[in-house]
Write an enzyme that holds these catalytic residues in place. Structure first.
Site, mmCIF file in Angstrom:
data_model
loop_
_atom_site.group_PDB
_atom_site.id
_atom_site.type_symbol
_atom_site.label_atom_id
_atom_site.label_comp_id
_atom_site.label_asym_id
_atom_site.label_seq_id
_atom_site.Cartn_x
_atom_site.Cartn_y
_atom_site.Cartn_z
ATOM 1 N N HIS A 73 55.684 28.575 47.870
ATOM 2 C CA HIS A 73 55.101 29.066 49.125
ATOM 3 C C HIS A 73 56.231 29.374 50.099
ATOM 4 O O HIS A 73 57.301 28.761 50.045
ATOM 5 C CB HIS A 73 54.158 28.014 49.715
ATOM 6 C CG HIS A 73 53.351 28.510 50.865
ATOM 7 N ND1 HIS A 73 53.846 28.547 52.153
ATOM 8 C CD2 HIS A 73 52.088 29.007 50.934
ATOM 9 C CE1 HIS A 73 52.931 29.031 52.957
ATOM 10 N NE2 HIS A 73 51.853 29.325 52.247
ATOM 11 N N GLU A 93 52.660 37.285 50.118
ATOM 12 C CA GLU A 93 52.509 36.749 51.467
ATOM 13 C C GLU A 93 53.712 37.102 52.337
ATOM 14 O O GLU A 93 54.691 36.358 52.353
ATOM 15 C CB GLU A 93 52.405 35.220 51.425
ATOM 16 C CG GLU A 93 51.123 34.653 50.910
ATOM 17 C CD GLU A 93 51.021 33.177 51.271
ATOM 18 O OE1 GLU A 93 50.006 32.803 51.853
ATOM 19 O OE2 GLU A 93 51.960 32.415 51.003
#
Length: 214
Positions: A85, A133
């Site tokens: 992430h 992302e």
């Protein structure tokens, strides 16, 4: 469409979110999973919702103080894990190692990338899915599907050029049912979101809105 809710380290009630996600998934038929803090995995899994870890380290059993062991989160009830992430970035070799660790423990994997080039690179490592992302949109009010739809379509193409079996999820700024529908129209097979549910006054209502157009 798959909806993966990352609770990060937000001060929300993980059981409230998990229960809402379980109920909305059952009522709508949409696959929904919750990714809580490692310490909450067992409690969240006990609600019956599909449960994911937020991270696993590339190591196996041994002298690795402070690591998050893939086998441990699987035993606690997780069935999948996020890797790389934007808030917990890894080197490419460690991403590869974390995927292998997750595979050993029987965990589904979703590897995050900032842009289509990174998506292509991590797709080559053989995860089950990838999530694009852009960091500047994470936690914001504008979804990547709206702000720059080309990133989503290019990420889908980048993954398909490497491995057509790797699913592509759309992350960053997703918060409404319209965002989910747009992501699906751009070729994504799922979404990864956090604040849209974890920070919502009514997590169930937020989840119901997310699935409303599916």
């Amino acid at each position: 469409m798959f909806i993966l809710v990352n609770l990060k380290a937000y001060p929300c009630d993980p059981i409230e979110v998990a229960t809402a996600a379980r109920d909305v998934a059952e009522e709508s038929g949409v696959r929904i999973a919750v990714s809580p803090q490692a310490a909450d995995i067992s409690r969240v899994a006990d609600t019956g919702v599909e449960t994911w870890a937020q991270h696993v380290d590339p190591n196996g059993y041994g002298s690795h103080t402070g690591s998050t062991l893939a086998e441990a989160v699987a035993e606690a009830g997780a069935v999948g894990t996020l890797i790389n992430h934007s808030e917990n970035r890894l080197k490419l070799a460690d991403i590869d190692g974390s995927i292998q660790a997750a595979d050993r423990a029987g965990l589904e994997t979703c590897v995050c990338g900032n842009n289509p080039a990174q998506i292509g690179a991590v797709a080559a490592l053989g995860p089950d899915s990838v999530a694009v992302e852009p960091p500047e949109l994470i936690g914001g009010d504008v979804s990547v599907a709206t702000a720059d739809p080309g990133i989503v379509t290019d990420a889908v193409d980048a993954a398909a050029n490497v491995d057509e079996d790797v699913d592509v999820y759309c992350g960053a700024g997703i918060s409404t049912g319209d965002d989910v529908v747009t992501a699906e129209e751009l070729g994504a097979s799922g979404i990864l979101l956090a604040s849209g549910v974890a920070k919502a006054d009514d997590p169930r209502a937020a989840l119901e809105d997310l699935v409303s157009g599916l």
